[in-house]
Design an enzyme around this catalytic site. Structure first.
Site, PDB file in Angstrom:
ATOM      1  N   HIS A   8      -3.668  -5.206   0.284  1.00 18.65           N
ATOM      2  CA  HIS A   8      -3.107  -5.747   1.530  1.00 18.65           C
ATOM      3  C   HIS A   8      -3.140  -7.270   1.519  1.00 18.65           C
ATOM      4  CE1 HIS A   8      -2.941  -1.930   3.860  1.00 18.65           C
ATOM      5  NE2 HIS A   8      -3.831  -1.589   2.954  1.00 18.65           N
ATOM      6  N   CYS A  39       0.834  -1.200   0.000  1.00 18.68           N
ATOM      7  CA  CYS A  39       0.000   0.000   0.000  1.00 18.68           C
ATOM      8  C   CYS A  39       0.875   1.258   0.000  1.00 18.68           C
ATOM      9  CB  CYS A  39      -1.005  -0.043   1.143  1.00 18.68           C
ATOM     10  SG  CYS A  39      -2.506   0.868   0.722  1.00 18.68           S
ATOM     11  N   GLU A  49      -1.618  -9.233   3.319  1.00 23.07           N
ATOM     12  CA  GLU A  49      -1.518  -9.783   4.681  1.00 23.07           C
ATOM     13  C   GLU A  49      -2.869 -10.153   5.277  1.00 23.07           C
ATOM     14  OE1 GLU A  49      -1.047  -6.659   3.798  1.00 23.07           O
ATOM     15  OE2 GLU A  49      -1.558  -5.203   5.363  1.00 23.07           O
TER      16      GLU A  49
HETATM   17  N1  GLN Z   1      -2.164   6.575   2.632  1.00 22.43           N
HETATM   18  C1  GLN Z   1      -2.227   5.802   1.433  1.00 22.43           C
HETATM   19  C2  GLN Z   1      -3.565   5.948   0.718  1.00 22.43           C
HETATM   20  O1  GLN Z   1      -4.529   6.324   1.311  1.00 22.43           O
HETATM   21  C3  GLN Z   1      -1.900   4.346   1.690  1.00 22.43           C
HETATM   22  C4  GLN Z   1      -2.892   3.650   2.538  1.00 22.43           C
HETATM   23  C5  GLN Z   1      -2.378   2.369   3.142  1.00 22.43           C
HETATM   24  O2  GLN Z   1      -1.173   2.141   3.217  1.00 22.43           O
HETATM   25  N2  GLN Z   1      -3.273   1.548   3.620  1.00 22.43           N
HETATM   26  O3  GLN Z   1      -3.642   5.659  -0.446  1.00 22.43           O
END
Ligand code: GLN
Length: 538
Positions: free
Chosen positions: A509, A383, A511
């Site tokens: 994600h 992310c 994970e």
């Molecule tokens: N802050 C980033 C976004 O909103 C990444 C979000 C995250 O790592 N879950 O796109």
């Protein structure tokens, strides 16, 4: 006769006793005897969900396939049971009140005074039975967050009391998880706090059926007898839960203590020998690693174990698959700079740059990514970690010196990461990110395609910003490939470098989807790359 039975897990004496792990372990034992089980968490706080909570407050926010932002215990449920959870598996006081107040505004209560009992408790009971009413489950295990005696838990305990009456004692069971402290000065385990906690529960009209006693030392027969006598339960219903070296040992410990047997007996269900073959073969591989690697976890909440819970657990699954011990070295991104990056990262076999929000620590992340890219250390960006890899590449390879995400610098002249179109008019913060499972097509002959061994994947998301496709051609022409794309929206979901042993960034994600029975392929492959790196003669 209701076909679904309900098991409640309450906590007493202290928080953090591991109700989630006990609930998940019991569920595993019941599932392994052929019962269909799910677990639900009731959280007595007023937030609608933990999505707006700081990880310092609440640890990781876990995301389900259907896009619920939930308590991290749901991650344990999925990792143990290998069955996805959903919106219905996590209920907060905020959600309960919101729904009751909305009904009141619609006039649904027909002029009645709306009260905690029966309106709030009815809403709670309805939420508990939503899962049961699907007809999919034999058993629902409902974990009530907090500790008995808390003002905010009272309506939940009252709902439990009522359900025992509504559905009958043999269809609803109350397990109370409690602490048996050891006083080293007296060299004695003490039962008094548990007696008080069971009494507190009784003041709300609930007799605990089973006590699960967290302890650092064996509690022995005499203490079990004493607890049984004072707490109004039979001796076989006093279950010891001794500290374990890994949470994955807890199902076997509960099996030894006969928790599943006593639960099934009280619910008039037949018990069998659970089939834990796959579980135990995972444990065997986990316990007998042939090699060891060091992976750096770079983030800004590294001092808190719970903030990256699912990532840490995914490494345990992937380590066991590879028969490798994965030592995680937590590195605070805020303190990485050009001068110290070598000393911090040179001895690692892989680096994972964690998800996150906001500006703090991002320059350290970018510095770390440059180092692992140039020095060919396996890199995994999740992310925000993926977004930082794109920024690093744009700055150092495309020479766009002020490349950035508009999350950090709104006015940057090179917004290689930008707010998603669909996010531009959103004002409310809660539950409005791009959430849940989305489809992604994998490019032929890419590393991602090979690792997943599939053309299409579904992964869970939680973000507002994305790879800015205006820069796609330029970035790909220099070797950073978009190997996973959502075909409907064109969003770039995976980036990878070819001239590198392992360099993958994912917007989603992975994970959240790694379980004991299904370790996530990206983590498995990354650990394997770490193992290969550890064998290089550097
Ligand atoms: N802050 C980033 C976004 O909103 C990444 C979000 C995250 O790592 N879950 O796109």
């Amino acid at each position: 006769m209701p076909s679904t039975k309900y098991i409640f897990v309450t906590g007493g004496v202290s928080s953090s006793l591991g109700k989630g792990i006990i609930a998940a372990s019991l569920a595993k034992l019941l599932q392994s005897q052929g019962y269909s089980v799910t677990i639900q968490k009731l959280d007595p706080y007023i937030n609608i969900d933990p999505g707006t909570l700081n990880p310092y407050e609440h640890g990781e926010c876990y995301v389900t396939d259907d896009g619920a932002e939930t308590d991290l215990d749901l991650g344990h449920y999925e990792r143990f049971l290998n069955v996805p959870t959903s919106q219905a598996n996590n209920v907060t006081t905020g959600k309960i009140y919101k729904s009751v107040i909305e009904k009141e505004r619609k006039g649904e209560f027909l002029g009645k005074t709306v009260q905690v009992i029966p309106h709030i408790t009815d809403e709670i009971k309805e939420r508990i039975q939503t899962l049961g009413n699907t007809g999919e489950y034999d058993l629902i295990i409902t974990e009530i967050g907090g500790t008995v005696g808390d003002i905010e838990s009272l309506p939940y305990i009252e709902a439990l009391r009522q359900m025992k009456w509504d559905l009958g004692q043999s269809n609803v069971l109350a397990i109370h998880l409690t602490l048996i402290p050891y006083l080293s000065a007296a060299k004695e385990l003490k039962t008094k706090p548990t007696q008080h906690s069971v009494k507190t529960l009784m003041e709300s009209g609930v007799q605990a059926d089973i006590l699960v006693c967290r302890t650092e030392h064996e509690i022995g027969n005499a203490i079990k007898e004493k607890l049984a006598r004072f707490c109004n339960v039979d001796k076989e219903s006093v279950i010891q839960s001794i500290d374990a070296s890994t949470i994955y040992d807890v199902p076997n410990l509960m099996l030894e203590e006969g928790l599943d047997k006593v639960v099934l007996k009280k619910l008039n269900l037949k018990s069998d020998k659970p089939n834990l073959d796959v579980w135990n073969s995972f444990l065997k591989r986990y316990r007998n690693p042939k090699n060891k690697i060091k992976i750096g976890l770079i983030g800004k909440y590294v001092e808190l174990q719970d903030s990256y819970k699912s990532i840490l657990e995914s490494f345990i699954h992937a380590g066991a698959t590879n028969e490798v011990e994965v030592e995680i070295i937590s590195i605070h991104s805020e303190y990485i700079n050009k001068e110290n990056v070598h000393s911090k990262l040179a001895s690692l076999n892989g680096v994972l740059v964690a998800p996150g929000f906001g500006e703090r620590g991002i320059e350290g992340k970018i510095q770390a990514i440059e180092y692992v890219r140039v020095n060919k250390i396996p890199f995994f960006g999740i992310c925000l970690g993926m977004q930082m890899a794109v920024i690093e590449f744009a700055r150092n390879i495309l020479n766009l010196k002020d490349a950035n995400s508009t999350e950090m610098v709104e006015e940057t002249s090179s917004p290689v990461i930008d707010l998603m179109q669909s996010q531009k008019n959103i004002v409310n913060k809660g539950g409005t990110m791009r959430l849940g499972s989305w489809e992604c097509d994998l490019k032929k002959e890419s590393n991602a395609r090979e690792i997943y061994n599939s053309n299409t994947i579904h992964e869970r998301h939680r973000h507002r910003y994305e790879f800015n496709s205006d820069y796609l051609d330029k970035i790909e022409s220099k070797g950073l490939i978009a190997s996973g794309i959502n075909s409907k929206t064109g969003l770039v979901e995976i980036i990878e470098l070819n001239n590198h042993p392992w360099f993958i960034g994912v917007q989603f994600h992975p994970e959240y989807k790694s379980t004991v029975y299904n370790p996530h392929p990206l983590f498995v492959s990354f650990v394997k790359a770490g193992l290969e790196h550890s064998k290089l003669d550097l």
